[in-house]
Design an enzyme around this catalytic site. Structure first.
Site, mmCIF file in Angstrom:
data_model
loop_
_atom_site.group_PDB
_atom_site.id
_atom_site.type_symbol
_atom_site.label_atom_id
_atom_site.label_comp_id
_atom_site.label_asym_id
_atom_site.label_seq_id
_atom_site.Cartn_x
_atom_site.Cartn_y
_atom_site.Cartn_z
ATOM 1 N N PRO A 1 35.029 -9.132 37.601
ATOM 2 C CA PRO A 1 33.578 -9.265 37.523
ATOM 3 C C PRO A 1 33.086 -10.339 38.490
ATOM 4 O O PRO A 1 33.754 -11.346 38.709
ATOM 5 C CB PRO A 1 33.344 -9.668 36.065
ATOM 6 C CG PRO A 1 34.636 -10.257 35.613
ATOM 7 C CD PRO A 1 35.704 -9.525 36.363
ATOM 8 N N HIS B 1 41.591 -3.790 21.314
ATOM 9 C CA HIS B 1 42.121 -4.953 22.019
ATOM 10 C C HIS B 1 41.361 -6.228 21.661
ATOM 11 O O HIS B 1 41.215 -7.125 22.494
ATOM 12 C CB HIS B 1 42.083 -4.707 23.528
ATOM 13 C CG HIS B 1 42.836 -3.480 23.954
ATOM 14 N ND1 HIS B 1 44.217 -3.408 23.922
ATOM 15 C CD2 HIS B 1 42.407 -2.266 24.394
ATOM 16 C CE1 HIS B 1 44.600 -2.213 24.341
ATOM 17 N NE2 HIS B 1 43.534 -1.506 24.631
ATOM 18 N N ARG C 1 43.847 -6.203 29.052
ATOM 19 C CA ARG C 1 44.998 -6.623 29.866
ATOM 20 C C ARG C 1 45.459 -8.047 29.584
ATOM 21 O O ARG C 1 46.428 -8.510 30.168
ATOM 22 C CB ARG C 1 44.644 -6.464 31.350
ATOM 23 C CG ARG C 1 44.331 -5.004 31.710
ATOM 24 C CD ARG C 1 43.708 -4.885 33.078
ATOM 25 N NE ARG C 1 43.316 -3.501 33.348
ATOM 26 C CZ ARG C 1 42.492 -3.129 34.313
ATOM 27 N NH1 ARG C 1 41.952 -4.048 35.108
ATOM 28 N NH2 ARG C 1 42.185 -1.862 34.493
ATOM 29 N N ARG D 1 43.134 -6.772 49.299
ATOM 30 C CA ARG D 1 41.944 -6.056 48.860
ATOM 31 C C ARG D 1 41.613 -5.029 49.937
ATOM 32 O O ARG D 1 42.446 -4.679 50.753
ATOM 33 C CB ARG D 1 40.760 -7.021 48.669
ATOM 34 C CG ARG D 1 40.977 -8.124 47.643
ATOM 35 C CD ARG D 1 39.708 -8.971 47.581
ATOM 36 N NE ARG D 1 39.772 -10.039 46.597
ATOM 37 C CZ ARG D 1 40.155 -11.271 46.858
ATOM 38 N NH1 ARG D 1 40.561 -11.595 48.077
ATOM 39 N NH2 ARG D 1 40.163 -12.202 45.913
#
Length: 316
Positions: A2, A117, A146, A302
């Site tokens: 984010p 989760h 995660r 990336r």
């Protein structure tokens, strides 16, 4: 990961739903979610119980909840130090949220089914102070598929008006911060022997700009990602900062960029800015300005997306 607009959307939601409420209990359901709190889950819960959450804060991609009040157990942070016994809490504390790759802070009714989760549950005592409108009977949940993210408790920088956690004191201000210094940013760029995209992602220079919004701002500025920062004039830097702010403001207006279900605000709603992206994720699609196919190149583990015609690479 984010970026600033996504974190700001969450901050606004937290400010709306949990600011001003008093913590009644904290339940840690997965130890990795508080791994940065070295004293452990029981200590983390004990130090937060009874504290009041103040206005939610953000710097760049970092989000925190200042807390106040409470007894002696609330007067030191995460280092496992013995609490200082004093009559009043005299220095600031803050809960720092690390969202990681998939962390979510959700406000849910207490009787809502647990998420698969769910890692941390925070319940409130709304008898101490009236909750915000429509917030009664809700709790704060940290959900993380995660488990790269988590919550941690930190002392704040003495005298800092934003109650900045000491763990992120090195992070630069972000371009939406009224105190961001455009002139100082340009001077820092000129001193650095680096390229423009690397500089935009350098959190010690400017915070909150990640891969997506860097590519978008560079496309709008017609700058190649490998352009040396030493070649930027002051007007060029001002133009770039203007486009960074424009892109972030546009993303904020629609709730951020959500490429999957993991990026949501506190009510579980995804953003829709990805529908308006001009460069990022548009490999082989025509540039909206000149029609040339957008290209993608590997960059620092990336990808960089750019128009080869509008954003010409620097000369060797």
């Amino acid at each position: 990961m984010p970026e600033l607009p996504e974190v700001e959307v969450v901050r606004r939601g937290l400010d709306r739903w949990v600011s001003g409420r008093t913590i009644d209990s904290v339940e840690v359901l997965h130890p990795r979610a508080i791994r940065r709190h070295t004293a452990g889950a029981a200590d983390f819960a004990a130090r937060l119980t009874g504290l009041r959450i103040d206005a939610a804060r953000r710097r760049g991609k970092y989000l925190w909840l200042p807390v106040s009040g409470g007894g002696p157990a609330a007067q030191t942070a995460a280092e496992g130090l013995a609490p200082q016994i004093t009559t009043d809490v005299t220095h600031g504390l803050a809960v720092l949220a690390h969202l990681g790759m998939s962390g979510q802070l959700l406000v849910q009714p207490q009787d809502a089914p647990d998420e698969k989760h769910l890692r941390i549950r925070v319940r409130f005592d709304d008898t101490v102070s009236p909750p915000p409108e429509d917030a009664a009977g809700t709790e704060l949940r940290f959900v993380d598929q995660r488990t790269f993210g988590g919550l941690s408790l930190h002392d704040t920088v003495p005298g800092d008006v934003d109650q900045l956690p000491d763990a992120i004191a090195h992070i630069a201000r972000d371009p939406l911060d009224p105190c961001f210094d455009d002139a100082a940013f340009h001077d820092a760029l000129r001193r650095r022997r680096t390229t423009v995209k690397r500089a935009l992602l350098d959190q010690s220079l400017i915070s909150g700009v990640g891969n997506i919004y860097a590519d978008e701002a560079l496309w709008r500025s017609r700058l190649h990602y490998e352009r040396p920062t030493a070649t930027l004039t002051r007007p060029r830097t001002a133009e770039l900062l203007g486009h960074v702010r424009e892109v972030m403001a546009a993303a904020l207006a629609v709730g951020g960029t959500s490429f999957d279900s993991l990026y949501v605000n506190v009510n579980g709603e995804s953003g829709y800015f990805e529908r308006s992206l001009d460069a990022y994720g548009r490999e082989d699609e025509p540039c909206r300005r000149c029609g040339t196919p957008i290209r993608r190149r590997p960059w620092m583990n990336r990808s960089s997306y750019f128009c080869p015609r509008c954003q010409r690479p620097p000369r060797p």
